[in-house]
Design an enzyme around this catalytic site. Sequence first.
Site, PDB file in Angstrom:
ATOM      1  CG  ASN A 160     -60.127 -28.054  -7.296  1.00 23.20           C
ATOM      2  OD1 ASN A 160     -59.077 -28.617  -7.617  1.00 23.20           O
ATOM      3  ND2 ASN A 160     -60.484 -26.898  -7.802  1.00 23.20           N
TER       4      ASN A 160
ATOM      5  N   GLY B 191     -61.062 -39.070  -8.612  1.00 26.75           N
ATOM      6  CA  GLY B 191     -60.759 -40.493  -8.460  1.00 26.75           C
ATOM      7  C   GLY B 191     -61.594 -41.425  -9.318  1.00 26.75           C
TER       8      GLY B 191
ATOM      9  CB  THR C 262     -58.753 -22.343 -13.700  1.00 23.39           C
ATOM     10  OG1 THR C 262     -59.579 -23.275 -13.018  1.00 23.39           O
ATOM     11  CG2 THR C 262     -59.042 -20.946 -13.197  1.00 23.39           C
TER      12      THR C 262
ATOM     13  CG  ASN D  94     -52.098 -29.694  -9.462  1.00 19.35           C
ATOM     14  OD1 ASN D  94     -52.050 -28.475  -9.616  1.00 19.35           O
ATOM     15  ND2 ASN D  94     -53.226 -30.326  -9.138  1.00 19.35           N
ATOM     16  NE  ARG D  95     -44.562 -27.007  -5.652  1.00 22.43           N
ATOM     17  CZ  ARG D  95     -44.020 -28.135  -5.189  1.00 22.43           C
ATOM     18  NH1 ARG D  95     -44.754 -28.976  -4.475  1.00 22.43           N
ATOM     19  NH2 ARG D  95     -42.751 -28.410  -5.419  1.00 22.43           N
ATOM     20  CG  MET D  96     -50.633 -27.442 -12.246  1.00 21.16           C
ATOM     21  SD  MET D  96     -49.097 -28.165 -12.772  1.00 21.16           S
ATOM     22  CE  MET D  96     -49.033 -27.639 -14.455  1.00 21.16           C
TER      23      MET D  96
ATOM     24  CG  LEU E 256     -55.674 -32.722 -19.529  1.00 25.18           C
ATOM     25  CD1 LEU E 256     -55.795 -34.165 -19.062  1.00 25.18           C
ATOM     26  CD2 LEU E 256     -56.076 -32.648 -20.986  1.00 25.18           C
TER      27      LEU E 256
ATOM     28  CB  SER F 214     -57.347 -23.747  -7.172  1.00 26.06           C
ATOM     29  OG  SER F 214     -55.952 -23.972  -7.129  1.00 26.06           O
TER      30      SER F 214
ATOM     31  CG  PHE G 161     -55.444 -20.624 -11.223  1.00 19.62           C
ATOM     32  CD1 PHE G 161     -55.867 -21.939 -11.166  1.00 19.62           C
ATOM     33  CD2 PHE G 161     -56.183 -19.661 -10.522  1.00 19.62           C
ATOM     34  CE1 PHE G 161     -56.997 -22.301 -10.421  1.00 19.62           C
ATOM     35  CE2 PHE G 161     -57.302 -20.009  -9.787  1.00 19.62           C
ATOM     36  CZ  PHE G 161     -57.705 -21.335  -9.730  1.00 19.62           C
TER      37      PHE G 161
ATOM     38  CE  LYS H  95     -62.944 -28.744  -9.936  1.00 17.95           C
ATOM     39  NZ  LYS H  95     -62.134 -29.073 -11.105  1.00 17.95           N
TER      40      LYS H  95
ATOM     41  CG  ASN I  54     -52.119 -25.612  -6.090  1.00 20.46           C
ATOM     42  OD1 ASN I  54     -51.574 -25.986  -5.063  1.00 20.46           O
ATOM     43  ND2 ASN I  54     -52.651 -26.445  -6.970  1.00 20.46           N
ATOM     44  CB  THR I  55     -55.037 -19.296  -6.202  1.00 18.43           C
ATOM     45  OG1 THR I  55     -54.641 -19.696  -7.518  1.00 18.43           O
ATOM     46  CG2 THR I  55     -55.217 -17.784  -6.184  1.00 18.43           C
TER      47      THR I  55
HETATM   48  C1  LIG Z   1     -52.378 -31.153 -12.814  1.00 17.95           C
HETATM   49  C2  LIG Z   1     -53.764 -30.741 -12.428  1.00 17.95           C
HETATM   50  C3  LIG Z   1     -54.185 -29.442 -12.673  1.00 17.95           C
HETATM   51  C4  LIG Z   1     -55.472 -29.042 -12.309  1.00 17.95           C
HETATM   52  N1  LIG Z   1     -55.887 -27.767 -12.602  1.00 17.95           N
HETATM   53  C5  LIG Z   1     -57.167 -27.389 -12.296  1.00 17.95           C
HETATM   54  C6  LIG Z   1     -57.637 -26.110 -12.668  1.00 17.95           C
HETATM   55  O1  LIG Z   1     -56.942 -25.307 -13.297  1.00 17.95           O
HETATM   56  N2  LIG Z   1     -58.907 -25.785 -12.330  1.00 17.95           N
HETATM   57  C7  LIG Z   1     -59.741 -26.646 -11.668  1.00 17.95           C
HETATM   58  O2  LIG Z   1     -60.901 -26.305 -11.403  1.00 17.95           O
HETATM   59  N3  LIG Z   1     -59.317 -27.884 -11.320  1.00 17.95           N
HETATM   60  C8  LIG Z   1     -58.066 -28.268 -11.633  1.00 17.95           C
HETATM   61  N4  LIG Z   1     -57.636 -29.523 -11.297  1.00 17.95           N
HETATM   62  C9  LIG Z   1     -58.544 -30.411 -10.538  1.00 17.95           C
HETATM   63  C10 LIG Z   1     -59.324 -31.371 -11.443  1.00 17.95           C
HETATM   64  O3  LIG Z   1     -60.175 -30.663 -12.303  1.00 17.95           O
HETATM   65  C11 LIG Z   1     -60.168 -32.335 -10.574  1.00 17.95           C
HETATM   66  O4  LIG Z   1     -61.133 -31.589  -9.862  1.00 17.95           O
HETATM   67  C12 LIG Z   1     -59.322 -33.127  -9.591  1.00 17.95           C
HETATM   68  O5  LIG Z   1     -58.069 -33.478 -10.152  1.00 17.95           O
HETATM   69  C13 LIG Z   1     -60.019 -34.425  -9.147  1.00 17.95           C
HETATM   70  O6  LIG Z   1     -60.301 -35.256 -10.257  1.00 17.95           O
HETATM   71  P1  LIG Z   1     -59.347 -36.492 -10.721  1.00 17.95           P
HETATM   72  O7  LIG Z   1     -59.091 -37.323  -9.491  1.00 17.95           O
HETATM   73  O8  LIG Z   1     -60.139 -37.187 -11.767  1.00 17.95           O
HETATM   74  O9  LIG Z   1     -58.112 -35.872 -11.232  1.00 17.95           O
HETATM   75  C14 LIG Z   1     -56.348 -29.962 -11.662  1.00 17.95           C
HETATM   76  C15 LIG Z   1     -55.914 -31.269 -11.413  1.00 17.95           C
HETATM   77  C16 LIG Z   1     -54.646 -31.670 -11.791  1.00 17.95           C
HETATM   78  C17 LIG Z   1     -54.218 -33.089 -11.526  1.00 17.95           C
END
Ligand SMILES: Cc1cc2nc3c(=O)[nH]c(=O)nc-3n(C[C@H](O)[C@H](O)[C@H](O)COP(=O)(O)O)c2cc1C
Length: 333
Positions: free
Chosen positions: A241, A292, A81, A106-108, A59, A170, A110, A212, A172-173
Amino acid sequence: MLYSLLKPILFSVDAELAHEVSLEMLNQFKWLLPQNRVEKPKRVMGIEFPNAVGLAAGLDKNGEYLPGLARLGFGFIEVGTVTPLAQDGNPRPRMFRLIRHRSIINRMGFNNRGVDHLLRQLPERPRPYVLGINIGKNLTTPVDNALSDYQIGLQKVYQQADYISINISSPNTPGLRKLQTEAALDALLHGIDETRKSLQDQYQLNRPIALKISPDLDDEAIPAIADLMRKHGIDALIAANTTLDRLPVAGHRLAGETGGLSGKAVCEKSRHVLSEFHRVLQNDIPVISVGGIDSAAEANKRLELGASLVQLYTGLIYRGPGLVRKIAEGLPG
Ligand SMILES: Cc1cc2nc3c(=O)[nH]c(=O)nc-3n(C[C@H](O)[C@H](O)[C@H](O)COP(=O)(O)O)c2cc1C
């Protein structure tokens, strides 16, 4: 209250734009918010956490929103990250709301401004929350050389972080999750342990390291990961994740978007990996549960399943920032 007024406006624009606007507003208008603090101290990884509710990574990737986030009542905040070098991430749009499932894809990739930028944002100690820094590898670094990126990250953040998370999960990498296979993980954690030992000597400080992992691991892979965590002195597990599974959102028009699924749709998987890891780790290594969680009841459920701490991200988007305090107050004191 304020969030319920703003939410329809925020939900009417692109998810990432809404995210940026909300965080910017939080920083700008932080003085309007009361300083929410919930003191229910809990000692985990040798650190005293003000309470057990944390912000999950992703976030605040660059540590730019800490002044605003600090007011919401989190016991800990995980930034990142972050990668050694700045990178753009994937092209937009790359974040999608699946509203009826209270979930996000999401597919940000990093997107972040690099570790040096992040370090410049961090407030001095003492801070009213525990600060975790989540590190990863650059897209351009081959997976076979991933260790060198994690070592750079560790060296750079070691003094400033209260704990450090190693993100190997992740989706997405490309190739990152391969680091969870036994041989690759053994080599990676060995290298991380060596670097940590030299940093401990250099700074006379012990910074806990958390790993993680993905919620998509096969149950059979879990005991081996747990053994490697013990072997290499990892201090905590963050489970988990986002998922690549689309079964929980099958039929939704956005279910086919590439990326990781978070929110309610990952709840069951997140509970499951927590239980499986807790069974093998027992109380040797604490587990931070994430995925969740959007109520005090769900957070309490995770503690019952063996979690020591919880984190959230998607729940905040659907329920608003008041959720942090609500959950923290609903946990045992
Ligand atoms: C938009 C978005 C970006 C995320 N970016 C990262 C990230 O950069 N590094 C990471 O370890 N997890 C990232 N996550 C995963 C969250 O830290 C978390 O592990 C995951 O969303 C599950 O929790 P939640 O259901 O409460 O969102 C991201 C999640 C979302 C929704």
